[in-house]
Design an enzyme around this catalytic site. Structure first.
Site, PDB file in Angstrom:
ATOM      1  N   TYR A 238      43.764  34.335  40.289  1.00 40.72           N
ATOM      2  CA  TYR A 238      44.881  34.837  41.574  1.00 40.72           C
ATOM      3  C   TYR A 238      44.739  35.327  42.200  1.00 40.72           C
ATOM      4  O   TYR A 238      44.266  36.315  42.545  1.00 40.72           O
ATOM      5  CB  TYR A 238      45.362  35.649  40.385  1.00 40.72           C
ATOM      6  N   SER A 239      45.714  34.743  43.570  1.00 40.91           N
ATOM      7  CA  SER A 239      45.403  35.206  45.401  1.00 40.91           C
ATOM      8  C   SER A 239      43.935  35.195  44.653  1.00 40.91           C
ATOM      9  O   SER A 239      43.090  34.659  45.192  1.00 40.91           O
ATOM     10  CB  SER A 239      46.238  36.435  44.841  1.00 40.91           C
ATOM     11  N   LEU A 240      42.926  37.118  45.537  1.00 42.62           N
ATOM     12  CA  LEU A 240      42.277  37.291  46.114  1.00 42.62           C
ATOM     13  C   LEU A 240      41.007  37.295  44.829  1.00 42.62           C
ATOM     14  O   LEU A 240      39.775  37.297  44.884  1.00 42.62           O
ATOM     15  CB  LEU A 240      41.655  38.815  46.337  1.00 42.62           C
TER      16      LEU A 240
END
Length: 461
Positions: A95-97
């Site tokens: 998720y995300s980074l």
């Protein structure tokens, strides 16, 4: 070890690893983990929610975080083996980074021979900035954001804004991650399924072009297009094979509908502008102070990590041939305020193929699907993507964004691997970056549950 229950049943042979994002912690992935566990009980699937790269540790760089997570995965597999359980399959979700960390992790696992023992099954990212978070090249405000933003998140910030020089390569880490000859691309290509979910609006942390690995953004003006959704997923998950259709021009609409559409578009922007005016003056000082402190602490942690017994274990050849919460709000506020910039017609980069995905296995042969394949990047050679035939006159064309050369190369390399890309239209809440995975238990994040439900339906056990 943060898990949703490593079990003593020898029946489960599949391990799914969840990796959170910047400033994140395992609680952010609570809904993903619980939904996964609800569908697949402990005798079917092991679930590991990585915890060793949490909070401020995410400042320390993608590779440092990945080394921590890789060690956590190896420790988990070894623990399961001691209990008589053999892991034969691996899936990983970022998720995300965390999606970038996950891409580095699979490269490390590949290089250490794990993929000779494990079958890589599902690789999925949610709202991951695969091309970094720098805004397109042109425009003074974009330049200011690229300069300031890159220097407030320590090593991770420099990597996300692609101003770092990774080890002895002389290139940004994200460019190395997408190098066709790297262990990272070879590892990614080993997975049976690769998919991503990308917000098309209101993601103030990672905008569409970078989370969907695209040279264009067809969703800049939603009032000018008609979105086509996947049946069974309400008006949230967009059909990746036929995402948009021409919309009747405003002159074709009744006056009251034109006024209504304009009013809604204007009102939707007021909360963001109000937040920027009120919040940024209060938050910038705290954000910069905290960033300075965290950068110092991050540098100290990295030195300790480098000197640790485990660090060198992962330094393999890369190429084969609360103030924090306020800071996050400021970061998102600045990022969300950036506007798209485009290359001039006829430039060298704009003549490159537009691509969302080059895998043809799921391609529809219909004219509508072929046209949107070009739009979403399953081929096509025009700098401005258009629907065919008479629809050209409806101006469904999307100019190429003013990305850097490294970013254009990343798109080409990642698309060559092939992805199933799902645009996501969360429109009942302004914080879509958090809503896409139901990061918090909020009623307003209900649309994220539809996204997670689709992911579970596609998950190959």
């Amino acid at each position: 070890m943060e898990t949703t229950g490593l079990n003593t049943s020898a029946a489960a042979d599949h391990l799914c690893v969840l990796v959170h994002g910047l400033w994140g912690n395992p609680k952010h992935l609570g809904y993903l983990a619980s939904a996964l566990r609800e569908k697949y009980p402990q005798d079917v699937l092991h679930v590991l929610v990585a915890k060793r790269n949490s909070g401020s540790f995410t400042y320390d760089g993608i590779e440092t975080g990945a080394e921590r997570v890789t060690q956590e995965i190896e420790d988990t597999i070894e623990e399961l083996a001691r209990n008589g359980q053999t892991v034969k399959k691996l899936s990983i979700v970022g998720y995300s980074l965390g999606g970038l960390v996950a891409r580095y992790v699979v490269g490390l696992l590949y290089s250490k021979g794990w993929f000779d023992k494990l079958e890589p099954v599902n690789f999925t990212t949610f709202a991951t900035p695969h091309l970094g978070v720098r805004t397109p090249l042109t425009g003074f405000h974009n330049h200011v954001w690229n300069v300031l933003g890159a220097r407030t998140l320590s090593t991770s910030g420099r990597q996300l804004f692609t101003i770092d020089s990774f080890r002895d390569t002389g290139r940004p880490l994200l460019a190395v991650l997408a190098d066709p000859s790297s262990i990272f691309i070879k590892a990614l290509a080993s997975f049976k399924h690769r998919s991503l979910y990308s917000n098309i609006t209101n993601d103030r942390s990672a905008v569409f072009y970078t989370t969907c690995i695209s040279k264009t953004d067809p969703f800049v003006d939603l009032s000018a297009i008609k979105l086509n959704y996947l049946p069974g997923y309400q008006d949230v998950v967009v059909d990746p094979d036929n995402p948009v259709s021409p919309k009747p021009s405003e002159s074709d609409l009744p006056l009251y509908q034109r006024i209504s559409a304009t009013t809604r578009n204007t009102l939707s922007k007021i909360p963001l502008f109000a937040a920027l005016v009120v919040f940024i003056p209060l938050g910038v000082t705290a954000f910069l102070i905290n960033s300075g402190i965290q950068s110092i602490r991050s540098a100290q942690r990295i030195r300790l990590h480098e000197a640790g017994l485990g660090a060198g274990h992962y330094r393999i050849p890369l190429l084969i041939e609360d103030a924090r919460r306020m800071g996050e709000g400021v970061y998102e506020g600045f990022g969300g305020a950036q506007s798209q910039e485009y290359l001039p017609a006829g430039s060298e980069e704009s003549s490159s193929p537009l691509s969302f995905s080059r895998k043809r296995s799921y391609r529809s042969e219909s004219m509508a699907s072929e046209s949107t394949e070009k739009l979403l990047g399953n081929g096509g050679n025009d700098s401005n993507t258009q629907l065919p035939g008479s629809l050209h006159s409806r101006s469904l064309d999307f100019p190429t964004l003013a990305l850097t050369k490294d970013q254009f190369d990343m798109v080409d390399a990642l698309d060559e691997v092939g992805w199933r890309k799902y645009p996501v239209h969360i429109h009942k809440v302004g914080h879509t970056h958090a809503a896409i995975i139901v990061r918090m238990n909020r009623k307003s994040f209900a649309e994220g549950k539809i996204v997670v439900g689709h992911w579970l339906d596609e998950f190959d056990i």
